[in-house]
Design an enzyme around this catalytic site. Sequence first.
Site, PDB file in Angstrom:
ATOM      1  CG  ASP A  78       5.615  21.261   3.923  1.00  0.00           C
ATOM      2  OD1 ASP A  78       6.806  21.558   4.167  1.00  0.00           O
ATOM      3  OD2 ASP A  78       5.121  21.337   2.791  1.00  0.00           O
ATOM      4  CE  LYS A  81      -1.094   3.001   6.034  1.00  0.00           C
ATOM      5  NZ  LYS A  81      -1.867   3.226   7.277  1.00  0.00           N
ATOM      6  CG  ASP A 115      -2.196   5.941   9.290  1.00  0.00           C
ATOM      7  OD1 ASP A 115      -1.106   5.523   9.730  1.00  0.00           O
ATOM      8  OD2 ASP A 115      -3.181   5.189   9.107  1.00  0.00           O
ATOM      9  CG  ASP A 166       7.281  16.974   0.234  1.00  0.00           C
ATOM     10  OD1 ASP A 166       7.403  18.091   0.777  1.00  0.00           O
ATOM     11  OD2 ASP A 166       6.989  16.835  -0.962  1.00  0.00           O
ATOM     12  CE1 TYR A 174       6.726  12.994  -3.948  1.00  0.00           C
ATOM     13  CE2 TYR A 174       8.528  14.153  -2.883  1.00  0.00           C
ATOM     14  CZ  TYR A 174       7.188  13.874  -2.988  1.00  0.00           C
ATOM     15  OH  TYR A 174       6.295  14.484  -2.125  1.00  0.00           O
TER      16      TYR A 174
END
Length: 402
Positions: A289, A229, A261, A285, A178
């Site tokens: 959620d 990852k 994942d 993020d 970001y």
Amino acid sequence: MAASLHLNVPFNLKPAAKQSPRPARISCASPSAASPPKRYSITLLPGDGIGPEVISVAKNVLKLAGSLEGIEFSFQEMPMGGAAFDLTGSPLPEETLLAAQKADAVLLGAIGGYKWDKNEKHLKPETGLLQLREGLKVFANLRPATVLPQLVDSSTLKKDVAEGVDLMVVRELTGGIYFGKPRGFGTNEKGDEMGFNTEVYATYEIDRIARVAFEIARKRRGQLCSVDKANVLEASMLWRKRVTAVAADYPDVELSHMYVDNAAMQLVRYPKQFDTIVTNNIFGDILSDEASMITGSIGMLPSASLGESGPGLFEPIHGSAPDIAGQDKANPLATILSAAMLLKYGLGEANAAQRIENAVLDTLNKGFRTGDIYSAGNKLVGCKEMGEEVLKSVDSPVPATR
């Protein structure tokens, strides 16, 4: 053990708020009339969509809980997000950032909406939020996800899967893709338009968020899962290396690693396996959620963003929900609980925070529900009425039970 919403974080990441010297930081009873009031300045950023509605409710709850503990607040409301863009041409006006930096804590509603989706990148409400986090130097985002018995039937997962879930996502907030550079648009050798971003982390960024997560896990159930990852991304390879190195200072915390994942799958397959999760900005993020929906509604979950100094930023994790804005349908509980986190972690006022947490539980125990968490046999209420019911319970002398 007393009932709670399991929001507690074991330490402060920054010094005590700016104020006059006062007695013990946490008292066991309401202060007497002779005790001088404690005063704090709070910057309110209602933002867009349902933001002004939920901030209005949370402000009233914060004021009442504070007054019962001898706390006075001075509130300054400032424009933020799309509303600020409409007023000033900027999603984060300089005056808003300065007010936030000077406050003892910042409470944000929500930002964004369809109206501003076509703005240029630097003029989008979401860019203003990133700039606010950067300006406040908050790097640790704490997002609890607890399935309350009153709401277990609201979860989209089967009851036996959702029941008893109690986890904390610790998200690195000011690094990664970001914020990484270079970023932008360009053209490749074939003349095709390209968009590119950079996922980058330095050792110090990983180490400091890892230590926050280890400290939190140490005070919870002693288990920390680091999500990355590392089988593909170099930034994740460094992430895993540094988290593993920091683990040497926390032999009492069990560290595990999981690819993102797989973590996304495990959160819906068997979420009770998780205690504390630490991960980078973009993975956090997404996963936080996802975790929120295990609890029944994104409208129930608060968050705290803290730095090493200066005011913290407290906000619900839900969006601005422009489709229900102004209709008195919003769930204010996530913002109310964000106000509780503000008291507890931003100001060190645990008693006032506990009043709010107990009041939320008491209100749910009485069967009051907004539409997002409604089920047969309960009473459907709007945003304002839910806030009024919480206010009635704030001064209740009897702790709520779960």
